[in-house]
Enzyme design. Structure first.
Site, PDB file in Angstrom:
ATOM      1  N   CYS A  11     -20.657 -34.303 -29.599  1.00  0.00           N
ATOM      2  CA  CYS A  11     -20.600 -32.943 -30.161  1.00  0.00           C
ATOM      3  C   CYS A  11     -21.823 -32.642 -31.033  1.00  0.00           C
ATOM      4  CB  CYS A  11     -19.314 -32.755 -30.956  1.00  0.00           C
ATOM      5  SG  CYS A  11     -17.821 -33.085 -29.987  1.00  0.00           S
ATOM      6  N   GLU A  12     -22.108 -33.509 -32.010  1.00  0.00           N
ATOM      7  CA  GLU A  12     -23.246 -33.248 -32.907  1.00  0.00           C
ATOM      8  C   GLU A  12     -24.579 -33.364 -32.175  1.00  0.00           C
ATOM      9  OE1 GLU A  12     -22.728 -31.922 -35.655  1.00  0.00           O
ATOM     10  OE2 GLU A  12     -20.679 -32.516 -36.162  1.00  0.00           O
ATOM     11  N   ALA A  13     -24.659 -34.313 -31.253  1.00  0.00           N
ATOM     12  CA  ALA A  13     -25.903 -34.471 -30.482  1.00  0.00           C
ATOM     13  C   ALA A  13     -26.152 -33.250 -29.599  1.00  0.00           C
ATOM     14  CB  ALA A  13     -25.836 -35.733 -29.629  1.00  0.00           C
ATOM     15  N   ARG A  40     -25.216 -30.215 -30.451  1.00  0.00           N
ATOM     16  CA  ARG A  40     -25.562 -29.134 -31.387  1.00  0.00           C
ATOM     17  C   ARG A  40     -26.995 -29.211 -31.904  1.00  0.00           C
ATOM     18  NH1 ARG A  40     -20.064 -30.023 -34.862  1.00  0.00           N
ATOM     19  NH2 ARG A  40     -18.711 -28.594 -33.733  1.00  0.00           N
TER      20      ARG A  40
END
Length: 257
Positions: A166-168, A170
């Site tokens: 998810c963060e990667a 974003r």
């Protein structure tokens, strides 16, 4: 009010055993393209975040040496909402029974913690910045999610998956950091500036970027990332791998001139 069950729009699969820094990078880039509804200066923009319509999700099926877990992620905001253990059929949802919001995943069993990093870290009894994020950690996370019923193991594994997917998705810098260090035999930590300057601001940054693009009268407030002053929305956009599309950014612009 009872929320509606999430409809799954697509499924992506990834075998962790053969993962390299390059195939991880390719996977994240392809995932961004799969999620995009339009592009702003070449950067993918997510579907309009809609709280009224049926929520949309996608499934990420992760395998490692015959072990399988599938995680379900909310498509509009990339929040990990639940997962399925190996061969279990039943979904486990990141939501405390006490919240009374109903099930986003039909027939799911509610876990004792919600999807926020605060709740995940409390359940894992470990700080986000103390956890390792590399191929070894990802393999361990898949194995644990496939079979473990231990709350700490489950929560820590969900943090690893959320950060590395998810963060990667974003943020460009976060994807690059994980890709570069993926095959490291040493633990790989998340730098504090990525958590403070990037992760905690994705929703706000997305809003500022889209508002600047839609409204000529919008005044962009300079931002600080890793000690550098970011003075324009275009400059800020360079940090994002994908942009969240909030309904408020579509309000009619002011009468310019």
């Amino acid at each position: 009010s009872q929320c509606k069950a999430m409809t799954v729009k697509f499924t992506v699969e990834l075998d962790i055993e053969r993962l390299t820094g390059q195939t991880y990078t390719d996977f994240i880039k392809n995932l961004r393209r799969s999620l995009a509804t339009w592009y702003l200066h070449g950067v993918p923009v997510l579907p309009l975040y809609n709280q009224e319509a049926d929520p949309r999700g996608f499934d990420l099926k992760l395998t490692f040496r015959g072990q399988v877990t599938t995680v379900r992620i909310h498509r509009d905001d990339l929040v990990l909402r639940g997962y399925q253990m190996q061969g279990a059929g039943k979904w486990l949802e990141l939501e405390r029974p006490s919240t009374q919001t109903g099930h986003l995943i039909e027939g799911s069993e509610l876990l004792e913690f919600g999807p926020s990093y605060e709740e995940l870290a409390a359940a894992a009894q470990q700080d986000i910045l103390d956890i390792s994020y590399n191929k070894n950690a990802l393999q361990d996370a898949v194995s644990k999610l496939a079979v473990s019923t231990n709350t700490r193991d489950r929560a820590r594994s969900l943090i690893v998956v959320s950060q590395m997917f998810c963060e990667a998705t974003r943020f460009v810098d976060i994807a690059n950091h994980f890709a570069f260090n993926l095959e490291s035999s040493e633990p790989v930590k998340l730098p504090q500036w990525m958590q403070n300057d990037l992760e905690k601001n994705w929703v706000r940054f997305s809003f500022m970027i889209l508002k600047s693009n839609a409204d000529p009268c919008y005044k962009f407030e300079p931002q600080t990332i890793y000690g550098k002053i970011i003075k324009t929305a275009d400059e800020l956009l360079n940090f994002l791998g994908i942009v969240e599309q909030h309904p408020d950014t579509r309000s009619p612009p002011c009468a310019a001139g």
